[in-house]
Design a protein around this motif. Sequence first.
Motif: not given
Length: 230
Positions: A70-73, A81-84, A95-96, A103-107
């Motif tokens: 959830d935190d990554i998403m 947020v510009k960088a993680i 595991q995650i 799809d959300v990450i790609r967008q």
Amino acid sequence: MQKIIPEKLKKGDKIMIVAPSRGLKLIGKDCREIAEKRFNEMELTVEFAPNTKDENWNIQGCGSVEQRADDIMTAFKDKSVKAIFTVIGGFNSNQILAHLDYDVIRQNPKIICGFSDITAVLAAIQAKTGLETYYGPHYSSIGMKLGCEYTLNYLQKMLFSDSPVEVKPSAEWSDDLWFLDQDKREFVKNEGHWVLHKGKAEGKIVGGNLCTFNLLLGTNMRPALAKNTI
């Protein structure tokens, strides 16, 4: 798959800290203070993801699979947020992988940076979305009191600029347990690059921890290393 290059950082940007592997509780106060100071000197605002907190610490030394995913998403969905950056490595970030929405990450492409066990997350994101990821320092790495100059120098070259970068060897290196005593360090003079085979070549380098990378063999979460020419 089309390659996606995330936007580089600029002064005033916000970064988010996530813990896909070991938890934040592992990081000492001095390390956090130094990391905060250095990110501030780069004029970046640091924010921790909602579940990246000391109390999320189970028998494995981390948050639950759902909390970590959830935190990554959350970080990818947050337009501000510009960088993680990841807190630290470990042994269980794989595991995650099935719980991320690619799809959300790609967008919502953006810089994501970490190393060691974080290899699994970086590789899966690259393989599933085409997003170029950064195998580089953790949040905790930036909290290293001594011997961090080389890392900070190249971090800023890689993440803030589009100019080509020539990677030169550091003057010295260490493999000590720096986090146990920040003032007691053991550095070794660097002999420079070791030439294994003379010649010229060009290609794409995929960085990562080899043991973690090999865990992804036979899955669709491992970036292709070569084109099939058959």
